[in-house]
Design a protein around this motif. Structure first.
Motif, PDB file in Angstrom:
ATOM      1  N   ASP A 125       0.990  -1.148  -0.088  1.00 53.92           N
ATOM      2  CA  ASP A 125       0.010   0.071  -0.089  1.00 53.92           C
ATOM      3  C   ASP A 125       0.823   1.250   0.026  1.00 53.92           C
ATOM      4  O   ASP A 125       1.221   1.942   1.040  1.00 53.92           O
ATOM      5  N   GLY A 126       1.209   1.829  -1.095  1.00 52.72           N
ATOM      6  CA  GLY A 126       2.104   2.794  -1.300  1.00 52.72           C
ATOM      7  C   GLY A 126       3.784   2.395  -0.863  1.00 52.72           C
ATOM      8  O   GLY A 126       4.115   1.234  -1.180  1.00 52.72           O
ATOM      9  N   GLU A 127       4.068   2.915   0.265  1.00 57.62           N
ATOM     10  CA  GLU A 127       5.369   2.347   0.825  1.00 57.62           C
ATOM     11  C   GLU A 127       5.071   1.385   1.800  1.00 57.62           C
ATOM     12  O   GLU A 127       6.251   1.105   2.285  1.00 57.62           O
TER      13      GLU A 127
ATOM     14  N   THR B 235       1.568 -12.157   5.620  1.00 60.54           N
ATOM     15  CA  THR B 235       0.109 -12.199   5.567  1.00 60.54           C
ATOM     16  C   THR B 235      -0.252 -10.821   5.853  1.00 60.54           C
ATOM     17  O   THR B 235       0.366 -10.073   6.653  1.00 60.54           O
ATOM     18  N   VAL B 236      -1.473 -10.424   5.248  1.00 58.04           N
ATOM     19  CA  VAL B 236      -1.928  -8.991   5.563  1.00 58.04           C
ATOM     20  C   VAL B 236      -3.254  -9.396   6.091  1.00 58.04           C
ATOM     21  O   VAL B 236      -4.181  -9.908   5.229  1.00 58.04           O
ATOM     22  N   HIS B 237      -3.533  -9.000   7.177  1.00 63.05           N
ATOM     23  CA  HIS B 237      -4.844  -9.155   8.063  1.00 63.05           C
ATOM     24  C   HIS B 237      -5.009  -7.938   9.029  1.00 63.05           C
ATOM     25  O   HIS B 237      -3.945  -7.386   9.064  1.00 63.05           O
ATOM     26  N   PRO B 238      -6.212  -7.773   9.376  1.00 62.56           N
ATOM     27  CA  PRO B 238      -6.520  -6.735  10.640  1.00 62.56           C
ATOM     28  C   PRO B 238      -6.157  -7.026  11.879  1.00 62.56           C
ATOM     29  O   PRO B 238      -6.066  -8.220  12.192  1.00 62.56           O
ATOM     30  N   VAL B 239      -6.018  -6.138  12.564  1.00 69.04           N
ATOM     31  CA  VAL B 239      -5.715  -6.322  13.870  1.00 69.04           C
ATOM     32  C   VAL B 239      -6.547  -6.958  14.842  1.00 69.04           C
ATOM     33  O   VAL B 239      -6.321  -7.556  15.916  1.00 69.04           O
ATOM     34  N   SER B 240      -7.793  -7.181  14.171  1.00 63.80           N
ATOM     35  CA  SER B 240      -8.907  -7.965  14.908  1.00 63.80           C
ATOM     36  C   SER B 240      -8.281  -9.448  15.231  1.00 63.80           C
ATOM     37  O   SER B 240      -8.868 -10.143  16.076  1.00 63.80           O
ATOM     38  N   VAL B 241      -7.607  -9.876  14.434  1.00 60.19           N
ATOM     39  CA  VAL B 241      -7.127 -11.273  14.401  1.00 60.19           C
ATOM     40  C   VAL B 241      -5.998 -11.256  15.655  1.00 60.19           C
ATOM     41  O   VAL B 241      -6.354 -12.319  16.599  1.00 60.19           O
ATOM     42  N   GLU B 242      -5.173 -10.404  15.977  1.00 59.68           N
ATOM     43  CA  GLU B 242      -4.499  -9.990  17.246  1.00 59.68           C
ATOM     44  C   GLU B 242      -5.490 -10.191  18.348  1.00 59.68           C
ATOM     45  O   GLU B 242      -5.380 -10.815  19.489  1.00 59.68           O
ATOM     46  N   GLN B 243      -6.453  -9.420  18.107  1.00 58.79           N
ATOM     47  CA  GLN B 243      -7.384  -9.234  19.386  1.00 58.79           C
ATOM     48  C   GLN B 243      -8.000 -10.487  19.924  1.00 58.79           C
ATOM     49  O   GLN B 243      -8.369 -10.839  20.839  1.00 58.79           O
ATOM     50  N   THR B 244      -8.406 -11.204  18.502  1.00 54.02           N
ATOM     51  CA  THR B 244      -8.988 -12.370  18.916  1.00 54.02           C
ATOM     52  C   THR B 244      -8.241 -13.573  19.740  1.00 54.02           C
ATOM     53  O   THR B 244      -8.649 -14.150  20.581  1.00 54.02           O
TER      54      THR B 244
ATOM     55  N   ILE C 180      -6.683  -4.941  -0.452  1.00 47.88           N
ATOM     56  CA  ILE C 180      -7.313  -5.036   0.844  1.00 47.88           C
ATOM     57  C   ILE C 180      -6.538  -4.055   2.022  1.00 47.88           C
ATOM     58  O   ILE C 180      -7.021  -3.744   3.045  1.00 47.88           O
ATOM     59  N   ALA C 181      -5.085  -3.860   1.511  1.00 41.69           N
ATOM     60  CA  ALA C 181      -4.281  -3.245   2.690  1.00 41.69           C
ATOM     61  C   ALA C 181      -4.671  -2.011   2.941  1.00 41.69           C
ATOM     62  O   ALA C 181      -4.536  -1.759   4.210  1.00 41.69           O
ATOM     63  N   ALA C 182      -5.115  -1.224   2.116  1.00 40.30           N
ATOM     64  CA  ALA C 182      -5.534   0.298   2.504  1.00 40.30           C
ATOM     65  C   ALA C 182      -6.779   0.478   3.517  1.00 40.30           C
ATOM     66  O   ALA C 182      -6.754   1.207   4.144  1.00 40.30           O
ATOM     67  N   ARG C 183      -7.600  -0.702   3.615  1.00 44.02           N
ATOM     68  CA  ARG C 183      -8.400  -0.566   4.353  1.00 44.02           C
ATOM     69  C   ARG C 183      -8.101  -0.883   5.895  1.00 44.02           C
ATOM     70  O   ARG C 183      -8.842  -0.540   6.774  1.00 44.02           O
ATOM     71  N   TYR C 184      -6.817  -1.550   6.027  1.00 44.21           N
ATOM     72  CA  TYR C 184      -6.318  -1.832   7.406  1.00 44.21           C
ATOM     73  C   TYR C 184      -5.216  -0.895   7.671  1.00 44.21           C
ATOM     74  O   TYR C 184      -4.578  -1.526   8.753  1.00 44.21           O
ATOM     75  N   THR C 185      -4.741  -0.185   6.845  1.00 45.49           N
ATOM     76  CA  THR C 185      -3.655   0.828   7.391  1.00 45.49           C
ATOM     77  C   THR C 185      -3.960   2.132   7.156  1.00 45.49           C
ATOM     78  O   THR C 185      -4.998   2.567   6.422  1.00 45.49           O
TER      79      THR C 185
END
Length: 249
Positions: free
Chosen positions: A29-31, A111-120, A240-245
């Protein structure tokens, strides 16, 4: 508890990006790189001491270490896998064994995933010393790291070599390792790569199950995520990355 990122892989299917960079430093996502997203997620759940296991093109991570620390408010310890281009990642994770005793939230550096994974993972009941994040929603194919469960909901099998129709879901490359697992995990990983250095660290989990260990699973729900192995995966990651960063300063 520490954050831990497995970032030693070469990612040959992502050339030319990985001619000079490890897969974890491929921009999505960009840089913003895959490693940026991993560190941002760990910092967001207040895991700011992070062990990064490096190997292929390790100097590129060294060169960016200070900038990554500044960007994400983390302190990085780099652990070197001296066989990253020869052996698979069971050995790579074993290289960080001295840190298991502090507890770790391990994420794969591809892997590219949202922080909800860590929270889970962090919010799950402490019923086992090892807890795997599992996607039980997506349609599975041949390449996925698939899992089946016992009748009481613990890990039975974890392998790519499984009929997708039999699988409960896919392990997404994120594990909570509680301190009590440290010695047993290190020993299982050692037995795994000594049996075959091309085996995965997930085969170390299978070794633990074969020894009678209980390993838990935590379903992540309906989440957009991707393991970035090739250019098709990279295109999905960029969607999808832009939605999580947020933009990196």
């Amino acid at each position: 508890m520490l954050g831990m990122v497995l970032a030693a892989g070469a990612g040959r299917r992502l050339r030319p990006y990985t001619d000079t960079l490890p897969k974890a430093l491929v921009p999505v996502d960009g840089e913003t790189t895959i490693l940026d997203i991993a560190l941002r997620n760990l910092a967001a759940v207040d895991l700011r001491d992070v062990v990064v296991i490096v190997g292929y093109a390790a100097q590129a991570v060294h060169d960016r270490k200070a900038d990554l620390e500044r960007r994400h408010g983390v302190r990085l310890t780099l652990v070197h896998n001296d066989k990253a281009e020869e052996w698979n990642n069971a050995y790579s994770l074993w290289c960080a064994r001295e840190y298991f005793g502090q507890g770790a939230l391990l994420v794969n550096g591809d892997t590219v995933h949202p922080v909800s994974v860590e929270q889970t993972l962090l919010s799950a009941p402490a019923t086992t010393d090892i807890l795997l994040a599992v996607d039980d929603v997506k349609t599975l194919g041949e390449e996925e790291m698939k899992v089946t469960l016992t009748e009481d909901g613990y890990l039975r099998e974890i392998t790519k070599l499984m009929d997708p129709a039999r699988a409960y879901g896919e392990y997404i490359g994120a594990t909570l390792i509680r301190p009590g697992a440290a010695e047993r995990l290190a020993d299982a990983l050692k037995a795994t790569f000594e049996r075959d250095p091309q085996l995965y660290y997930e085969d170390g989990y299978a070794e633990m199950v074969a020894r009678g260990e209980k390993i838990g699973v935590a379903p992540i729900g309906t989440v957009d995520w991707v393991e970035v192995d090739d250019h098709n995966d990279l295109a999905k990651a960029r969607r999808i990355a832009a939605r999580y960063t947020e933009p990196v300063s």
